[in-house]
Design a protein around this motif. Structure first.
Motif, PDB file in Angstrom:
ATOM      1  N   GLU A 123      40.895  16.690 -49.085  1.00 18.39           N
ATOM      2  CA  GLU A 123      42.046  17.025 -48.243  1.00 18.39           C
ATOM      3  C   GLU A 123      42.403  15.798 -47.411  1.00 18.39           C
ATOM      4  OE1 GLU A 123      43.150  20.457 -46.673  1.00 18.39           O
ATOM      5  OE2 GLU A 123      42.947  20.831 -48.817  1.00 18.39           O
ATOM      6  N   PRO A 124      43.672  15.645 -47.081  1.00 15.96           N
ATOM      7  CA  PRO A 124      44.029  14.584 -46.131  1.00 15.96           C
ATOM      8  C   PRO A 124      43.230  14.741 -44.833  1.00 15.96           C
ATOM      9  CG  PRO A 124      46.005  15.571 -47.073  1.00 15.96           C
ATOM     10  CD  PRO A 124      44.844  16.388 -47.559  1.00 15.96           C
ATOM     11  N   TRP A 125      42.874  13.624 -44.249  1.00 11.45           N
ATOM     12  CA  TRP A 125      42.093  13.676 -43.008  1.00 11.45           C
ATOM     13  C   TRP A 125      42.768  14.556 -41.959  1.00 11.45           C
ATOM     14  CZ3 TRP A 125      40.753   7.762 -42.078  1.00 11.45           C
ATOM     15  CH2 TRP A 125      39.812   7.353 -43.046  1.00 11.45           C
ATOM     16  N   SER A 126      44.097  14.467 -41.885  1.00 17.47           N
ATOM     17  CA  SER A 126      44.798  15.185 -40.815  1.00 17.47           C
ATOM     18  C   SER A 126      44.812  16.691 -41.062  1.00 17.47           C
ATOM     19  CB  SER A 126      46.233  14.681 -40.683  1.00 17.47           C
ATOM     20  OG  SER A 126      46.910  14.916 -41.899  1.00 17.47           O
ATOM     21  N   GLN A 127      44.490  17.117 -42.289  1.00 16.34           N
ATOM     22  CA  GLN A 127      44.551  18.559 -42.568  1.00 16.34           C
ATOM     23  C   GLN A 127      43.185  19.217 -42.620  1.00 16.34           C
ATOM     24  OE1 GLN A 127      47.158  19.227 -45.949  1.00 16.34           O
ATOM     25  NE2 GLN A 127      48.644  17.853 -44.983  1.00 16.34           N
ATOM     26  N   GLN A 128      42.150  18.446 -42.389  1.00 16.85           N
ATOM     27  CA  GLN A 128      40.806  19.029 -42.376  1.00 16.85           C
ATOM     28  C   GLN A 128      40.577  19.706 -41.026  1.00 16.85           C
ATOM     29  OE1 GLN A 128      37.882  16.209 -43.832  1.00 16.85           O
ATOM     30  NE2 GLN A 128      39.276  15.463 -45.402  1.00 16.85           N
ATOM     31  N   SER A 129      39.571  20.558 -40.972  1.00 15.79           N
ATOM     32  CA  SER A 129      39.450  21.412 -39.783  1.00 15.79           C
ATOM     33  C   SER A 129      39.135  20.636 -38.497  1.00 15.79           C
ATOM     34  CB  SER A 129      38.393  22.481 -40.033  1.00 15.79           C
ATOM     35  OG  SER A 129      37.206  21.851 -40.433  1.00 15.79           O
ATOM     36  N   GLY A 130      38.322  19.595 -38.574  1.00 20.58           N
ATOM     37  CA  GLY A 130      37.938  18.881 -37.348  1.00 20.58           C
ATOM     38  C   GLY A 130      39.016  17.905 -36.909  1.00 20.58           C
ATOM     39  N   SER A 131      38.694  17.114 -35.892  1.00 20.46           N
ATOM     40  CA  SER A 131      39.652  16.068 -35.491  1.00 20.46           C
ATOM     41  C   SER A 131      39.050  14.712 -35.856  1.00 20.46           C
ATOM     42  CB  SER A 131      39.978  16.179 -34.002  1.00 20.46           C
ATOM     43  OG  SER A 131      39.064  15.479 -33.236  1.00 20.46           O
ATOM     44  N   PRO A 132      39.752  13.952 -36.715  1.00 17.91           N
ATOM     45  CA  PRO A 132      39.152  12.739 -37.265  1.00 17.91           C
ATOM     46  C   PRO A 132      38.819  11.699 -36.198  1.00 17.91           C
ATOM     47  CG  PRO A 132      41.493  12.899 -37.855  1.00 17.91           C
ATOM     48  CD  PRO A 132      41.123  14.178 -37.205  1.00 17.91           C
ATOM     49  N   ALA A 133      37.693  11.018 -36.429  1.00 16.59           N
ATOM     50  CA  ALA A 133      37.243  10.006 -35.464  1.00 16.59           C
ATOM     51  C   ALA A 133      36.811   8.751 -36.211  1.00 16.59           C
ATOM     52  CB  ALA A 133      36.078  10.562 -34.650  1.00 16.59           C
ATOM     53  N   PHE A 134      36.893   7.618 -35.531  1.00 17.68           N
ATOM     54  CA  PHE A 134      36.447   6.329 -36.067  1.00 17.68           C
ATOM     55  C   PHE A 134      35.389   5.731 -35.143  1.00 17.68           C
ATOM     56  CE2 PHE A 134      38.936   3.707 -39.296  1.00 17.68           C
ATOM     57  CZ  PHE A 134      39.345   4.807 -40.027  1.00 17.68           C
ATOM     58  N   ILE A 135      34.409   5.094 -35.744  1.00 14.79           N
ATOM     59  CA  ILE A 135      33.446   4.329 -34.957  1.00 14.79           C
ATOM     60  C   ILE A 135      34.047   2.954 -34.693  1.00 14.79           C
ATOM     61  CG2 ILE A 135      31.162   3.252 -34.980  1.00 14.79           C
ATOM     62  CD1 ILE A 135      30.228   5.621 -36.704  1.00 14.79           C
ATOM     63  N   CYS A 136      33.988   2.544 -33.436  1.00 12.85           N
ATOM     64  CA  CYS A 136      34.607   1.285 -33.029  1.00 12.85           C
ATOM     65  C   CYS A 136      33.579   0.384 -32.361  1.00 12.85           C
ATOM     66  CB  CYS A 136      35.735   1.552 -32.041  1.00 12.85           C
ATOM     67  SG  CYS A 136      37.051   2.578 -32.717  1.00 12.85           S
ATOM     68  N   PRO A 137      33.047  -0.599 -33.088  1.00  8.92           N
ATOM     69  CA  PRO A 137      32.144  -1.549 -32.428  1.00  8.92           C
ATOM     70  C   PRO A 137      32.872  -2.255 -31.280  1.00  8.92           C
ATOM     71  CG  PRO A 137      31.974  -1.733 -34.814  1.00  8.92           C
ATOM     72  CD  PRO A 137      33.159  -0.854 -34.520  1.00  8.92           C
ATOM     73  N   VAL A 138      32.153  -2.428 -30.169  1.00  6.68           N
ATOM     74  CA  VAL A 138      32.755  -2.980 -28.947  1.00  6.68           C
ATOM     75  C   VAL A 138      31.917  -4.164 -28.471  1.00  6.68           C
ATOM     76  CG1 VAL A 138      33.260  -2.490 -26.524  1.00  6.68           C
ATOM     77  CG2 VAL A 138      33.729  -0.750 -28.267  1.00  6.68           C
ATOM     78  N   PRO A 139      32.555  -5.279 -28.073  1.00  9.70           N
ATOM     79  CA  PRO A 139      33.994  -5.494 -27.991  1.00  9.70           C
ATOM     80  C   PRO A 139      34.623  -5.655 -29.367  1.00  9.70           C
ATOM     81  CG  PRO A 139      32.821  -7.519 -27.419  1.00  9.70           C
ATOM     82  CD  PRO A 139      31.780  -6.456 -27.588  1.00  9.70           C
ATOM     83  N   GLY A 140      35.855  -5.176 -29.492  1.00 10.72           N
ATOM     84  CA  GLY A 140      36.520  -5.226 -30.787  1.00 10.72           C
ATOM     85  C   GLY A 140      37.960  -5.682 -30.669  1.00 10.72           C
ATOM     86  N   TYR A 141      38.666  -5.489 -31.779  1.00 12.08           N
ATOM     87  CA  TYR A 141      40.033  -6.008 -31.910  1.00 12.08           C
ATOM     88  C   TYR A 141      41.023  -4.955 -31.423  1.00 12.08           C
ATOM     89  CZ  TYR A 141      44.075  -7.944 -34.502  1.00 12.08           C
ATOM     90  OH  TYR A 141      45.298  -8.459 -34.879  1.00 12.08           O
ATOM     91  N   ASP A 142      41.819  -5.305 -30.437  1.00 10.07           N
ATOM     92  CA  ASP A 142      42.706  -4.304 -29.817  1.00 10.07           C
ATOM     93  C   ASP A 142      43.703  -3.691 -30.807  1.00 10.07           C
ATOM     94  OD1 ASP A 142      44.004  -6.752 -29.955  1.00 10.07           O
ATOM     95  OD2 ASP A 142      44.823  -6.693 -27.925  1.00 10.07           O
ATOM     96  N   ARG A 143      44.110  -4.452 -31.810  1.00 11.53           N
ATOM     97  CA  ARG A 143      45.107  -3.892 -32.742  1.00 11.53           C
ATOM     98  C   ARG A 143      44.481  -2.834 -33.669  1.00 11.53           C
ATOM     99  NH1 ARG A 143      49.963  -6.773 -32.178  1.00 11.53           N
ATOM    100  NH2 ARG A 143      49.675  -8.845 -31.326  1.00 11.53           N
ATOM    101  N   HIS A 144      43.196  -2.933 -33.941  1.00  9.86           N
ATOM    102  CA  HIS A 144      42.524  -1.842 -34.653  1.00  9.86           C
ATOM    103  C   HIS A 144      42.599  -0.568 -33.811  1.00  9.86           C
ATOM    104  CE1 HIS A 144      39.633  -4.740 -37.016  1.00  9.86           C
ATOM    105  NE2 HIS A 144      40.810  -4.658 -37.588  1.00  9.86           N
ATOM    106  N   PHE A 145      42.261  -0.736 -32.546  1.00 12.35           N
ATOM    107  CA  PHE A 145      42.222   0.427 -31.657  1.00 12.35           C
ATOM    108  C   PHE A 145      43.618   1.024 -31.510  1.00 12.35           C
ATOM    109  CE2 PHE A 145      38.579  -2.050 -29.419  1.00 12.35           C
ATOM    110  CZ  PHE A 145      37.740  -1.762 -30.476  1.00 12.35           C
TER     111      PHE A 145
END
Ligand code: PMP
Length: 431
Positions: A123-145
């Motif tokens: 299923e598309p991420w946006s249509q799955q039951s949970g709310s999608p999350a990303f792991i973001c190593p910090v400090p990181g690139y602001d445009r990714h965020f």
């Protein structure tokens, strides 16, 4: 100099007066220097001026006889894919050449995953039951965020360790099926400059994820951007994922933005056969084909990986002295004071300063008042929130050597002044 924390009240006041006097003298110079973004300098761009006349009148056929002036060729010319194959760590058939921005490719992959889902009939991420999350190593690139924020993907910060993200934390977080992806800048990371160790990369490839449709967004933006004579290599994420039984886990990105021309380079995507097929099926709906003249131009100009490496040596000759200048100023002004730590990167585009906690915003403001614009404090953390208010990202490539020298002096003064003020305030507040 002594650690400022060891100074008595009078000594600290005397230091503050000296630093303030130096800061005022610096401000009086009326400088206007931009150290915000990792942009190549005009001299770096000049290195690629030879490209501006390529591929040249009449030279517009690929090796396979395609007319590069025309529509089509969605995956990119075979010779262009072959040229970048060693840099991408993938065979030419597993590479897609895009237009001028790898960030755009990352954006598209994330958006397509949200609305279409990734291979594996998920299923598309946006249509799955949970709310999608990303792991973001910090400090990181602001445009990714910023991409995550744009599409409402929750960001889960994980600290970097000097050889990649804290893997114990990553392994714990990815057990949650809502965690769909992770941003990684595995070499000369933006902004910490660190390179992921083989162990880190092996663990990322092998870890058990709660989400079967989890993807590593492997942004190898600084793959060949060395600042020393040592050309660091990293383990091959695509191969390691395949060996670990997760052949579709890694989306690999890179570009020639900081190799040839930042506004007119080539973006590159590499992955498994299934992911490449998926990418092309989506891309075919948004374009009839990429700019293949630019692809020919790159092949004619860079010629081979050796040609590319020689070109990067010329970049290094221009920018390594600027990095040295920043580090020298920080060492001279701040060495022994205990107010900050900073990176000495072997590649990439940034120096990262860990200033005294609670002072990064003050430093950026002091620098701005003195005519030096820095990346906003907090930009290197998801949602712009640096919990320690301590990380500063310095981008020394764009200004001239003399501007970098001057600006670094000023930045070091701002870091010291903000720290001294903070310490005085803490002592006065009885903290
Ligand atoms: N990724 C990282 C980590 C970067 O630092 C940058 C440029 N600052 C980009 C991607 C942008 O790449 P491109 O120009 O190919 O869109």
């Amino acid at each position: 100099m002594l650690p400022i924390a060891d100074l008595g009240a009078d000594e600290l006041d005397a230091l503050r007066n000296r630093v303030l006097r130096d800061y005022e003298a610096f401000r009086a110079k009326g400088l206007k220097i931009d150290m915000t973004r990792g942009k190549p300098s005009p001299e770096q761009l000049d290195l690629a001026n030879g490209m501006l006349v390529l591929p040249g009148n009449g030279d517009h056929y690929s090796e396979a006889g395609e007319d590069a002036r025309n529509y089509g060729g969605l995956q990119g010319l075979a010779e262009t894919r072959a040229l970048f194959s060693p840099m991408m760590g993938a065979s030419a058939d597993r590479i897609v050449v895009g237009d001028n921005s790898s960030l755009a490719m990352m954006h598209d992959c994330l958006l397509w995953a949200m609305v279409k889902g990734v291979p594996g009939e998920m299923e598309p991420w946006s249509q799955q039951s949970g709310s999608p999350a990303f792991i973001c190593p910090v400090p990181g690139y602001d445009r990714h965020f910023a991409i995550c924020e744009e599409y409402g993907i929750r960001m889960l910060p994980v600290p970097l360790t000097g050889h990649g993200p804290d893997m114990d934390m990553v392994e714990e977080l990815v057990a949650d099926p809502d965690v769909k992806g992770m941003w990684c800048v595995p070499k000369y990371s933006n902004p910490s400059g660190e390179t992921y160790s083989t162990e880190t990369i092996e663990r990322l490839a092998a870890m058990r994820t709660g989400a079967p449709d989890f993807r590593l967004f492997w942004d190898n933006a600084y793959a060949v951007h060395h600042l020393t004579t040592e050309r660091h290599e990293i383990a091959n994420i695509i191969e390691l994922c395949a060996q670990a039984g997760h052949p579709d886990r890694a989306f690999v990105f890179a570009s020639t933005s900081k190799i040839t021309l930042a506004g007119a380079g080539l973006a590159l995507f590499a992955s498994s056969a299934a992911n490449v097929k998926w990418y092309l099926a989506r891309a075919g709906k948004r374009t009839i084909g990429p700019d293949k003249l630019n692809q020919l131009r790159h092949v004619r100009f860079l010629k081979s990986m050796e040609g590319l490496a020689r070109h990067m040596d010329a970049h290094r000759a221009l920018i390594a002295p600027k990095f040295d200048s920043v580090i020298e100023a920080l060492e001279t002004r701040l060495g022994g004071t205990g107010v900050a730590r900073w990176t000495k990167p072997d590649g990439g585009y940034f120096i990262c300063v860990d200033a005294m906690h609670g002072t990064a915003r003050d430093v950026v403001e002091l620098a701005r008042e003195a005519g030096v614009v820095l990346t906003p404090a907090g930009a290197t953390s998801p949602y712009g929130r640096d919990p320690n208010d301590s990380t500063l990202r310095l981008a020394p490539t764009f200004p001239s050597q003399e501007e970098v020298r001057l600006a670094s002096e000023g930045i070091a003064l701002c870091i010291l002044l903000a720290a001294v003020d903070k310490l005085i305030a803490q002592r006065e507040g009885g903290v």
